[in-house]
Design an enzyme around this catalytic site. Structure first.
Site, PDB file in Angstrom:
ATOM      1  N   ARG A 270       0.896  -1.211  -0.175  1.00 26.01           N
ATOM      2  CA  ARG A 270       0.014   0.006   0.166  1.00 26.01           C
ATOM      3  C   ARG A 270       1.191   1.087   0.069  1.00 26.01           C
ATOM      4  O   ARG A 270       1.761   1.286   0.852  1.00 26.01           O
ATOM      5  CB  ARG A 270      -0.915  -0.184   1.172  1.00 26.01           C
ATOM      6  CG  ARG A 270      -0.377   0.283   2.355  1.00 26.01           C
ATOM      7  CD  ARG A 270      -1.283   0.721   3.571  1.00 26.01           C
ATOM      8  NE  ARG A 270      -0.916  -0.018   4.880  1.00 26.01           N
ATOM      9  CZ  ARG A 270      -0.251   0.490   5.892  1.00 26.01           C
ATOM     10  NH1 ARG A 270       0.337   1.804   5.479  1.00 26.01           N
ATOM     11  NH2 ARG A 270       0.317  -0.077   6.785  1.00 26.01           N
ATOM     12  N   HIS A 274      -1.804   3.629   6.501  1.00 28.91           N
ATOM     13  CA  HIS A 274      -2.936   2.377   6.844  1.00 28.91           C
ATOM     14  C   HIS A 274      -4.148   2.943   6.908  1.00 28.91           C
ATOM     15  O   HIS A 274      -4.989   2.219   6.326  1.00 28.91           O
ATOM     16  CB  HIS A 274      -2.548   2.108   8.519  1.00 28.91           C
ATOM     17  CG  HIS A 274      -3.505   1.215   9.216  1.00 28.91           C
ATOM     18  ND1 HIS A 274      -3.675  -0.126   8.510  1.00 28.91           N
ATOM     19  CD2 HIS A 274      -4.307   1.496   9.984  1.00 28.91           C
ATOM     20  CE1 HIS A 274      -4.850  -0.158   9.236  1.00 28.91           C
ATOM     21  NE2 HIS A 274      -5.172   0.526  10.475  1.00 28.91           N
ATOM     22  N   TYR A 284       7.759   3.866   9.895  1.00 28.00           N
ATOM     23  CA  TYR A 284       8.162   2.424   9.828  1.00 28.00           C
ATOM     24  C   TYR A 284       8.390   2.160   8.503  1.00 28.00           C
ATOM     25  O   TYR A 284       8.795   0.927   8.259  1.00 28.00           O
ATOM     26  CB  TYR A 284       7.075   1.581  10.314  1.00 28.00           C
ATOM     27  CG  TYR A 284       5.589   2.018   9.866  1.00 28.00           C
ATOM     28  CD1 TYR A 284       5.382   1.219   8.428  1.00 28.00           C
ATOM     29  CD2 TYR A 284       4.929   2.718  10.162  1.00 28.00           C
ATOM     30  CE1 TYR A 284       3.978   1.499   7.844  1.00 28.00           C
ATOM     31  CE2 TYR A 284       3.629   3.023   9.637  1.00 28.00           C
ATOM     32  CZ  TYR A 284       3.065   2.251   8.440  1.00 28.00           C
ATOM     33  OH  TYR A 284       1.870   2.737   8.152  1.00 28.00           O
TER      34      TYR A 284
END
Lengths: 371, 325
Positions: A270, A274, A284
């Protein structure tokens, strides 16, 4: 200790290597849009190939518009989809209308292409209960929020289809993180034990919010988790729409032929956060990793593939983009025009018949909401 | 009419609905060939076939998911959770999924699911088998929670539960399974959910209770009678939603009430009944409404179980406090 190891009766290393080497990634068209696996090519007409491209372009626009509507405060909960178009749309493209989809929260595009009106997708995003009121004849349920719950329910829907003698399948989605849930295993295991017509799709986009796959499991692939349930497990290039299509189409054929469920892992990514609720992927993920995956983009490679065949050009692309923008405008207007959901709506829909306490509370909230 | 134990009445209700409605499916751990660990499904697989009555893998969460999914395919699932102490494993399917199916689907789908499960103390089970967790269920909006105390009620309530278009948790007290027989009609009949039953009429004290405690309450009422007190025993039968009309009418008549539950005192059904009486009938009360319940610990191991469980003596003691207030 050393001598004990030498005399071990099982070579566990070899055992695992033998399992894992069986899970090779299926790819049909590579990043340059070239066919690398001619024998696996699906039997799709030129029109079907163009339709699949149209859907991917349309959905990329929908994602961009959804993100901007969210930023303007005009949409509620939104989980971005860019990067996952092949995994999402080619898997749905391999289904029939009578198949039942149990989506996760990022799987709104599949719902739309399976028949959910766009305005309802927006209502769901805005937290209106009419969003989940799936029209008659459209076989799906609102996205699952509890990771894994859709997997066990899929076993139930599939078993129901089998008992009814239907020629259809139940299809569900989760991500890489979802495969760590107990319900993931219970779902695939139940479906296997009942030989039920189910397809379990894992969109492995490398991160469960921020946690990388390497921290989810010691397993080298997620597809191999199928082995424990005694069902086929397939890993595909999830950025390659044709590989995804073939894997799902074949799983569907097996399922309706009474050969039971399949687990399919799609390797994807993606691009966005999120969700739009404050997630920051730079915490991250590295931009190097982002770039590496963007080179694999499903739209880019499929566009090249179709252009080489003379099936796609800028005009076609722009037509889809305009259509998407227009549809979104209309759907947002419809969502805006839907009366706001009331607490009395919620109270009256909890049960078939209101119990005494809700009857009393209905009156209280009717009064409050009339002011 | 036949003399039946509660377990026979339950089997009879399942058989009745398996016959009546081809969409009824009975499933769970060991419910097939074995007929269930308590024999609640004895003979049903033989009579209706493996398609209708079937064993599942050993996983309560999976059983819950199966029920949700089969409900979506138009079936009327009647899963068994082998012991209700195992309910924690299936809580998401119950509270997260079944209870909110109507709302989250805008009314498109419902959950016509009846989860049957044995519970209750006094039979010295291993730990995690006997807990009274009806309070946990009653905390969840969207569920009905039914607990029969007699074979007659067990059959009529289970048939109603299965026919209900919303999720019902139907809890069967293990101690009552074979403790006595009662005349139970062989033909079908229903008992409405949400309706209490006055198991004994009286004028001085309302004892509001359910499940195995109904029998302790009746015993207490007999003893109190000897001392000149007339106690009314109300069996809630459905603990969520409670039958508020019957409770309030009784309390308005007697002016005094106690609420008895086998479960721990904290939170739970009894606390809710007391609160509802305070909300609706405080001016009819001659004394505070007191509770009889187990201590606020986890369920006792067998060595301490008998004293841990409330009994008729506890009910008499608390009843007298209220009667002489």
């Amino acid at each position: 200790m050393a001598s004990k190891t030498k005399n071990a009766r099982f070579d566990v290393k070899e055992q695992f290597e033998k399992v894992e080497e069986q899970f090779q990634t299926l790819q049909i068209i590579n990043e340059e849009g070239k066919v690398v696996n001619e024998s696996a090519m699906p039997d799709l007409s030129d029109e079907q190939l163009q339709e699949l491209m149209r859907r991917m372009v349309y959905t990329r626009i929908l994602d961009q518009r959804s993100i901007s509507l969210n930023r303007q405060g005009r949409l509620g909960f939104y989980a971005p989809t860019a990067g996952q178009e092949a995994s999402q749309l080619a898997s749905q493209f391999a289904l029939e209308k009578e198949d039942f989809i149990l989506p996760g929260y990022r799987d709104v595009p599949q719902m739309i292409w399976h028949g959910l009106p766009l305005s309802q997708a927006f209502l769901w995003s805005r937290g209106h209960y009419e969003g989940g009121n799936i029209p008659e004849g459209v076989n799906l349920i609102a996205p699952q929020i509890i990771i894994g719950a859709q997997y066990i329910q899929t076993a139930g829907v599939a078993l129901g289809m089998k008992k009814r003698g239907k020629q259809s399948v139940a299809v569900t989605y989760t991500g890489d993180g979802g495969t760590s849930q107990g319900d993931f295993y219970e779902g695939i295991n139940f479906a296997g034990a009942f030989n039920a017509p189910a397809i379990f799709i894992v969109q492995n986009n490398r991160f469960a919010i921020s946690t990388p796959v390497s921290k989810q499991t010691a397993a080298k692939t997620l597809a191999q988790k199928a082995v424990a349930a005694g069902i086929p497990g397939i890993q595909v290039d999830g950025m390659d729409p044709l590989a995804v299509y073939v894997a799902v189409r074949e799983a569907r054929e097996r399922a309706v032929n009474g050969e039971g469920p399949t687990l399919i892992e799609t390797l994807t990514y993606r691009y966005g956060p999120h969700t739009m609720a404050g997630d920051d992927p730079t915490r991250y993920r590295t931009s190097d990793l982002d770039n590496e995956w963007e080179k694999k983009d499903p739209l880019v490679r499929f566009r090249k593939f179709l252009e080489d065949k003379g099936l796609w050009d800028e005009n076609k692309e722009n037509e889809v983009i305009e259509k998407a923008k227009e549809d979104i405008k209309v759907a947002i207007k419809q969502a805006d025009d839907t009366p706001k959901q009331k607490v009395t709506d919620l109270i009256s829909i909890m049960h078939e018949e209101m119990p005494y306490n809700l009857k009393e509370q209905y009156e209280i909230y009717k009064e409050k909401e009339s002011k | 009419m036949a003399q039946m134990t509660m377990i026979q009445a339950i089997t009879d209700a399942l058989r009745t609905e398996l016959r009546n409605d081809p969409n009824v499916l009975v499933f769970g751990e060991d419910v097939g060939v074995n007929g269930g660990v308590f024999r609640a499904t004895e003979g049903l697989q033989n009579e209706f076939g493996e398609d209708r009555v079937f064993d599942t893998p050993l996983a309560e969460s999976g059983i819950g998911g199966l029920a949700v999914g089969l409900g979506l395919q138009g079936y009327r699932p009647v899963p068994e959770i082998q012991f209700f102490g195992f309910v924690y494993e299936v809580m998401d399917s119950i509270s997260g999924q079944l209870a909110r199916m109507r709302y989250r689907s805008g009314g498109r789908y419902n959950s016509p699911v009846t989860i049957r499960s044995p519970f209750g103390g006094g039979v010295h089970t291993p730990e995690m088998h006997a807990d009274s967790l009806e309070g946990l269920m009653a905390q969840q909006p969207g569920l009905k929670v039914v607990i029969p105390s007699t074979p007659y009620d067990a059959k009529g309530l289970l048939i109603s539960a299965i026919r209900d278009n919303d999720p019902v948790i139907y809890l069967e007290h293990m101690k009552l399974y074979r403790s006595f027989r009662q005349e139970v009609p062989e033909e079908e009949y229903t008992i409405p959910l949400g309706k209490a039953d006055i198991k004994r009429e009286g004028n001085d004290l309302s004892i509001i209770t359910y499940g195995a405690m109904v029998h302790e309450a009746l015993k207490a009422a007999e003893e109190l009678e000897k001392e000149g007190y007339s106690a009314e025993v109300i069996d809630l039968r459905t603990v969520s939603p409670i039958d508020i009309e019957t409770i309030i009418a009784s309390v308005e008549k007697t002016g005094r009430a106690i609420v008895v539950q086998e479960a721990q005192k904290q939170a739970g059904i009894a606390a809710n009944v007391v609160a509802e009486i305070n909300d609706r009938a405080i001016l009819s009360l001659e004394a505070p409404v007191l509770r009889v319940a187990a201590p606020d610990t986890v369920f006792a191991f067998p060595q301490a179980e008998t004293v841990w469980l409330p009994n008729y003596k506890d009910i008499i003691e608390t009843g007298k406090k209220v009667l002489t207030f």
